[in-house]
Design a protein around this motif. Structure first.
Motif, mmCIF file in Angstrom:
data_model
loop_
_atom_site.group_PDB
_atom_site.id
_atom_site.type_symbol
_atom_site.label_atom_id
_atom_site.label_comp_id
_atom_site.label_asym_id
_atom_site.label_seq_id
_atom_site.Cartn_x
_atom_site.Cartn_y
_atom_site.Cartn_z
ATOM 1 N N HIS A 1 -6.835 -7.302 -13.157
ATOM 2 C CA HIS A 1 -6.244 -6.159 -12.447
ATOM 3 C C HIS A 1 -7.175 -4.950 -12.487
ATOM 4 O O HIS A 1 -7.899 -4.757 -13.461
ATOM 5 N N GLN A 2 -7.082 -4.151 -11.422
ATOM 6 C CA GLN A 2 -7.815 -2.897 -11.371
ATOM 7 C C GLN A 2 -6.777 -1.789 -11.215
ATOM 8 O O GLN A 2 -6.115 -1.686 -10.186
ATOM 9 N N ALA A 3 -6.638 -0.965 -12.250
ATOM 10 C CA ALA A 3 -5.652 0.120 -12.222
ATOM 11 C C ALA A 3 -6.210 1.282 -11.406
ATOM 12 O O ALA A 3 -7.286 1.789 -11.702
ATOM 13 N N VAL A 4 -5.465 1.663 -10.368
ATOM 14 C CA VAL A 4 -5.903 2.793 -9.542
ATOM 15 C C VAL A 4 -4.929 3.963 -9.642
ATOM 16 O O VAL A 4 -5.265 5.074 -9.257
ATOM 17 N N ILE B 1 2.718 -3.497 -15.042
ATOM 18 C CA ILE B 1 2.359 -3.190 -13.649
ATOM 19 C C ILE B 1 3.650 -2.953 -12.872
ATOM 20 O O ILE B 1 4.544 -3.800 -12.851
ATOM 21 N N THR B 2 3.723 -1.794 -12.242
ATOM 22 C CA THR B 2 4.942 -1.435 -11.495
ATOM 23 C C THR B 2 4.777 -1.646 -9.994
ATOM 24 O O THR B 2 5.779 -1.808 -9.293
ATOM 25 N N ALA B 3 3.572 -1.632 -9.477
ATOM 26 C CA ALA B 3 3.363 -1.845 -8.035
ATOM 27 C C ALA B 3 1.987 -2.472 -7.806
ATOM 28 O O ALA B 3 1.037 -2.221 -8.540
ATOM 29 N N GLU B 4 1.937 -3.268 -6.735
ATOM 30 C CA GLU B 4 0.665 -3.878 -6.348
ATOM 31 C C GLU B 4 0.242 -3.265 -5.020
ATOM 32 O O GLU B 4 0.950 -3.349 -4.024
ATOM 33 N N LEU B 5 -0.912 -2.635 -5.001
ATOM 34 C CA LEU B 5 -1.401 -1.974 -3.798
ATOM 35 C C LEU B 5 -2.261 -2.912 -2.939
ATOM 36 O O LEU B 5 -2.315 -2.758 -1.720
ATOM 37 N N GLN B 6 -2.942 -3.843 -3.581
ATOM 38 C CA GLN B 6 -3.718 -4.856 -2.858
ATOM 39 C C GLN B 6 -3.733 -6.120 -3.707
ATOM 40 O O GLN B 6 -4.000 -6.063 -4.908
ATOM 41 N N LYS B 7 -3.449 -7.268 -3.059
ATOM 42 C CA LYS B 7 -3.402 -8.534 -3.790
ATOM 43 C C LYS B 7 -4.785 -8.918 -4.297
ATOM 44 O O LYS B 7 -5.792 -8.686 -3.639
ATOM 45 N N SER C 1 -6.624 -7.515 -8.543
ATOM 46 C CA SER C 1 -5.485 -6.856 -7.911
ATOM 47 C C SER C 1 -5.581 -5.364 -8.152
ATOM 48 O O SER C 1 -5.842 -4.929 -9.271
ATOM 49 N N MET C 2 -5.374 -4.580 -7.097
ATOM 50 C CA MET C 2 -5.311 -3.120 -7.262
ATOM 51 C C MET C 2 -3.855 -2.780 -7.561
ATOM 52 O O MET C 2 -2.973 -3.079 -6.754
ATOM 53 N N VAL C 3 -3.620 -2.167 -8.726
ATOM 54 C CA VAL C 3 -2.243 -2.005 -9.195
ATOM 55 C C VAL C 3 -1.966 -0.591 -9.703
ATOM 56 O O VAL C 3 -2.880 0.198 -9.971
ATOM 57 N N LYS C 4 -0.669 -0.337 -9.828
ATOM 58 C CA LYS C 4 -0.150 0.896 -10.426
ATOM 59 C C LYS C 4 0.431 0.481 -11.782
ATOM 60 O O LYS C 4 1.246 -0.432 -11.863
ATOM 61 N N VAL C 5 -0.026 1.151 -12.861
ATOM 62 C CA VAL C 5 0.341 0.743 -14.223
ATOM 63 C C VAL C 5 1.211 1.811 -14.849
ATOM 64 O O VAL C 5 0.945 3.011 -14.735
ATOM 65 N N ASN C 6 2.259 1.356 -15.556
ATOM 66 C CA ASN C 6 3.137 2.270 -16.276
ATOM 67 C C ASN C 6 2.437 2.745 -17.547
ATOM 68 O O ASN C 6 1.719 1.995 -18.201
ATOM 69 N N GLN C 7 2.694 4.004 -17.894
ATOM 70 C CA GLN C 7 2.069 4.587 -19.088
ATOM 71 C C GLN C 7 2.545 3.962 -20.375
ATOM 72 O O GLN C 7 3.546 3.524 -20.611
#
Length: 191
Positions: free
Chosen positions: A151-154, A167-173, A185-191
């Motif tokens: 995963h790549q956290a953006v 991971i709360t959301a996936e921006l790109q598979k 995967s470009m993802v949104k990560v919870n703190q």
């Protein structure tokens, strides 16, 4: 006089015998020296030839080991090439796959648009099946723990319902080919 003559002859014979003996001894010494020199020369030649033989054998063994290493490396390269042969094709198709996903995310009330979207979904599914046959898989993201290998956290999120580093959301598979990541995967990560 004959006695003196006999003594002289005896003395002369003794001297002659001593000279002969000393000549024989010196001849034996010369023969010994020649034999020892010859032996040491022959031994030196033998040692030299044995050293050359050892050197040639070592060179042969090194060349044989180098050949085996090249052979193993070639087999490993060929196997890797065969295993990951579809990687470049997959990398080229991923942007098209992303465009399919964006198009399929649209909705419409028109029947013609619905039919086009249905056809696009069929093509999209066929591409996914072809990817699956080649060993290309989607990297799971939403609800998973963040793994920097996949995963790549953006972005960061502060969702109380999700766990830390989840991971709360996936921006790109993201996709992987067997054990190799093609695109994280470009993802949104919870703190």
């Amino acid at each position: 006089m004959s006695e003196k003559k006999n003594k002289k002859e005896k003395l002369a014979e003794e001297i002659e015998q001593e000279e002969l003996n000393s000549f024989d001894e010196s001849e034996e010494t010369v023969e010994e020296e020649v034999t020892e020199e010859t032996l040491t020369e022959e031994q030196a030649k033998i040692l030299e030839l044995e050293n050359k033989l050892d050197e040639v054998e070592n060179r042969y063994l090194r060349m044989q080991a180098d050949f085996e290493n090249v052979k193993k490396r070639h087999i490993a390269d060929r196997d890797a090439s065969q295993k990951y042969r579809s990687q470049s094709l997959a990398q080229d198709l991923l942007p098209a796959l992303d465009s399919f996903e964006k198009a399929l995310a649209t909705t419409s009330d028109q029947e013609e648009v619905k039919q086009i979207l249905k056809g696009m979904e069929m093509v999209y599914n066929q591409i996914l099946v072809a990817f699956e046959k080649e060993g290309i898989e989607v990297i799971p993201a939403v609800g998973e723990q963040f793994d920097p290998n996949f995963h790549q956290a953006v972005m960061q999120d502060s969702d109380e319902n999700a766990g830390s580093n989840e991971i709360t959301a996936e921006l790109q598979k993201g996709y992987k080919l067997k054990d190799r990541v093609i695109r994280p995967s470009m993802v949104k990560v919870n703190q």
